[in-house]
Design a protein around this motif. Sequence first.
Motif, PDB file in Angstrom:
ATOM      1  N   GLY A  90       0.744  -1.276  -0.004  1.00 10.78           N
ATOM      2  CA  GLY A  90      -0.215   0.077   0.080  1.00 10.78           C
ATOM      3  C   GLY A  90       0.666   1.230   0.021  1.00 10.78           C
ATOM      4  O   GLY A  90       2.072   1.131  -0.137  1.00 10.78           O
ATOM      5  N   THR A  91       0.416   2.225   0.334  1.00  9.16           N
ATOM      6  CA  THR A  91       1.090   3.653   0.295  1.00  9.16           C
ATOM      7  C   THR A  91       1.085   4.377   1.506  1.00  9.16           C
ATOM      8  O   THR A  91       1.371   5.223   1.904  1.00  9.16           O
ATOM      9  N   ASP A  92       0.992   3.352   2.588  1.00 10.79           N
ATOM     10  CA  ASP A  92       1.119   3.836   3.765  1.00 10.79           C
ATOM     11  C   ASP A  92       2.495   4.149   4.474  1.00 10.79           C
ATOM     12  O   ASP A  92       3.480   3.673   3.830  1.00 10.79           O
ATOM     13  N   LEU A  93       2.666   4.871   5.356  1.00 11.97           N
ATOM     14  CA  LEU A  93       4.050   5.338   5.879  1.00 11.97           C
ATOM     15  C   LEU A  93       5.076   4.196   6.300  1.00 11.97           C
ATOM     16  O   LEU A  93       6.180   4.085   5.809  1.00 11.97           O
TER      17      LEU A  93
ATOM     18  N   LEU B 254       9.381  13.948   9.507  1.00 12.97           N
ATOM     19  CA  LEU B 254       8.104  13.687   9.786  1.00 12.97           C
ATOM     20  C   LEU B 254       7.329  14.752  10.663  1.00 12.97           C
ATOM     21  O   LEU B 254       8.359  15.331  11.413  1.00 12.97           O
TER      22      LEU B 254
ATOM     23  N   CYS C 240      14.021  -2.023   5.015  1.00 11.90           N
ATOM     24  CA  CYS C 240      14.889  -2.644   6.054  1.00 11.90           C
ATOM     25  C   CYS C 240      14.303  -3.668   7.040  1.00 11.90           C
ATOM     26  O   CYS C 240      14.811  -4.635   7.412  1.00 11.90           O
TER      27      CYS C 240
ATOM     28  N   ALA D  36       6.213   2.528   3.203  1.00 10.12           N
ATOM     29  CA  ALA D  36       6.849   3.213   2.529  1.00 10.12           C
ATOM     30  C   ALA D  36       8.282   3.586   2.979  1.00 10.12           C
ATOM     31  O   ALA D  36       9.364   3.503   2.315  1.00 10.12           O
ATOM     32  N   ALA D  37       8.373   3.553   4.396  1.00 12.71           N
ATOM     33  CA  ALA D  37       9.493   4.332   4.944  1.00 12.71           C
ATOM     34  C   ALA D  37      10.209   3.083   5.708  1.00 12.71           C
ATOM     35  O   ALA D  37      11.492   3.024   5.879  1.00 12.71           O
TER      36      ALA D  37
ATOM     37  N   ILE E  86      22.548   0.337  12.382  1.00 10.78           N
ATOM     38  CA  ILE E  86      22.180   1.565  12.406  1.00 10.78           C
ATOM     39  C   ILE E  86      20.803   1.737  11.978  1.00 10.78           C
ATOM     40  O   ILE E  86      20.399   0.833  11.469  1.00 10.78           O
ATOM     41  N   MET E  87      20.274   2.863  12.006  1.00  8.31           N
ATOM     42  CA  MET E  87      19.003   3.127  11.379  1.00  8.31           C
ATOM     43  C   MET E  87      19.041   5.028  11.404  1.00  8.31           C
ATOM     44  O   MET E  87      19.595   5.410  12.366  1.00  8.31           O
ATOM     45  N   PRO E  88      18.648   5.320  10.217  1.00  4.00           N
ATOM     46  CA  PRO E  88      18.537   6.826  10.060  1.00  4.00           C
ATOM     47  C   PRO E  88      17.104   7.270  10.650  1.00  4.00           C
ATOM     48  O   PRO E  88      16.323   6.470  11.046  1.00  4.00           O
ATOM     49  N   GLY E  89      17.483   8.369  11.430  1.00  7.26           N
ATOM     50  CA  GLY E  89      16.148   9.071  11.887  1.00  7.26           C
ATOM     51  C   GLY E  89      15.458   9.885  10.953  1.00  7.26           C
ATOM     52  O   GLY E  89      15.859  10.152  10.099  1.00  7.26           O
ATOM     53  N   PHE E  90      14.101  10.049  11.459  1.00  9.98           N
ATOM     54  CA  PHE E  90      13.006  10.567  10.664  1.00  9.98           C
ATOM     55  C   PHE E  90      12.320  11.904  11.052  1.00  9.98           C
ATOM     56  O   PHE E  90      11.494  12.367  10.638  1.00  9.98           O
TER      57      PHE E  90
END
Lengths: 438, 161
Positions: free
Chosen positions: A325-328, A390, A336, A331-332, A382-386
């Motif tokens: 779907g196109t939910d966040l 947002l 990962c 998508a984001a 690691i993980m990038p912050g949003f």
Amino acid sequence: MGLGVVGIAAAGAALAAAWRSEIAPVPPPAPASFDPALVRRGADLALIGDCRTCHTAPNGAAFAGGLPLPTPFGTLYSTNITPDPETGIGRWSQAAFARALRDGVDREGRHLYPAFPYDHYSATTDDDVRALYAFFMSRPAVSAPPPPNELPFPLTIRLTLAGWKLLFLRPKNLAPDPAKDEVWHRGRYLVEGLGHCGACHSPRNLLGAEITSRAYQGGEAEGWRAYALGAASRSPVPWDEAALMQYLRDGFHPLHGVARGPMAPVVENLAEVPREEVAAMARYLASLGAGPRGEAAATPSLVPASAPGQAPQAAGAQAAIPAAGTDLYAAACTACHEGGRPPPFGGISLALSTAISDESPRNLVNLILEGLPVRGGTAQPIMPGFGAVLTDAQVASLAADLRRRFGGGLPWPDLDSAIREARAARRLAARPAAAMTR
Amino acid sequence: MTSMILNGERRAVRAAAETPLLYVLREEFGLNAAKFGCGLGQCGACTVVIDGEAVFSCITPVMLAENRQVTTLEGLGTAEAPGPLQRAFIDAQAAQCGYCIPGMMMRAHALLARDPDASDAAIRAELEPHLCRCGTHMRILRAIRLAADAMRPRSTAEAGR
């Protein structure tokens, strides 16, 4: 009038109990006067006690103090525990050092604030005190007076701490348990004592004391939730001794995630101590229980051994994967977190995330905003912050969505305030990753 | 369909809403300043500015740019008429291979818009998420300092109007 006399007498007695005398200063002992083996042992114990973590300011000299410690009561600054004679503990005898560690009273006789976890350090044995003393007295002396504490009256009067101690400071009951082995006993001594795990992982009362009847039921530290351990754990996969060992040693575990927030320096310290000390802590922590969620999920079929290239999944994870779907989330996050690569190369399946199953949304919000920043010198996921892209409404909607899909609990009532608080903390600590240098 | 304000102009996006913003910028709009580096939001080469905040476009689904102001390096000036930040980078000869530079410039742009008097320490701390292997770091810092100096009188004058 008689009552008045009694009152004065009682106040006098209380004052006498609260009053602690000065311990005479000594000439700073020569570093070379300590047995190197004892100093090495002290170094390990200081790592387990996380001494460096609080007693070092960002970009400051090790153990020279000055780190601000925000508490619900005001901001305290850690003290200089290098052997500098004027601004540190250079003139402290071993007796004065032992009294500070175990009773929370400094050499001059002043009560110390319980941000210094003497309620745990009280368990430290004489031998270990000696090793710690040898370690600290052989560090380089650094002249650095700590900034004055920022506390409201009457907390500025240290005699009030005598009352706090009277109410809350109890010796740790570490009586031998004949049913347990030597390793477990060692682990209990470290976890309850120097390791002071309960200082963050147990809830505190309004006066800032650990609620002993609710030990390890989860607490709070520096804007992060310190998860419940043992029987009250909300981990979707039960913790066992091997998982605890790996997590405490490596800073992450493929079925549990990554140590961040105030837990990050703890695992960095534990990575440097002898392996058997961490193994002992893991054995004791595992004996605290697996938690109701854990026990329900603790069947082999639900926790498959992770094959290379395949992310492990908890019960229900398959059912929770939404249609494209196109939910966040799709998508984001999924590239990962559903990419099929196990940590540290991919993200954990969010069905395994305690940040999502926990009763507090704060850690999930922190993670969405900040990600998992690289910590210098460590090999960790690691993980990038949003947080930069947002809006608060989007963070709330994503967090609520993750809770619904994976959390298995009720919606968080305090989500909006958690986001406001996390944003405010983020503005204060502009660059946490850069500031954490040792 | 996603719609965003790209370098001051409203643009409709044909790509699916979950497409990374970086791909949309490069492939749909031919804006090639932002670079694909790591694809993990860890190197900074893809940085653009959304509503004043520096953002990694490689991990940002374009749906998040809906109705927001997206600025890329192309929005700061042209080869013929470079903006003050671009002018400063040319004057300081701050690029070697140049791959990381557009991202660094966009984060510097966001910083100077927020804090025209940013200290050298603040500039260094701000650029911490950006990796560069060529080693022109000192020139990059000099360029940002130059740009800040060049922009300050103008912004003061604007504030006075």
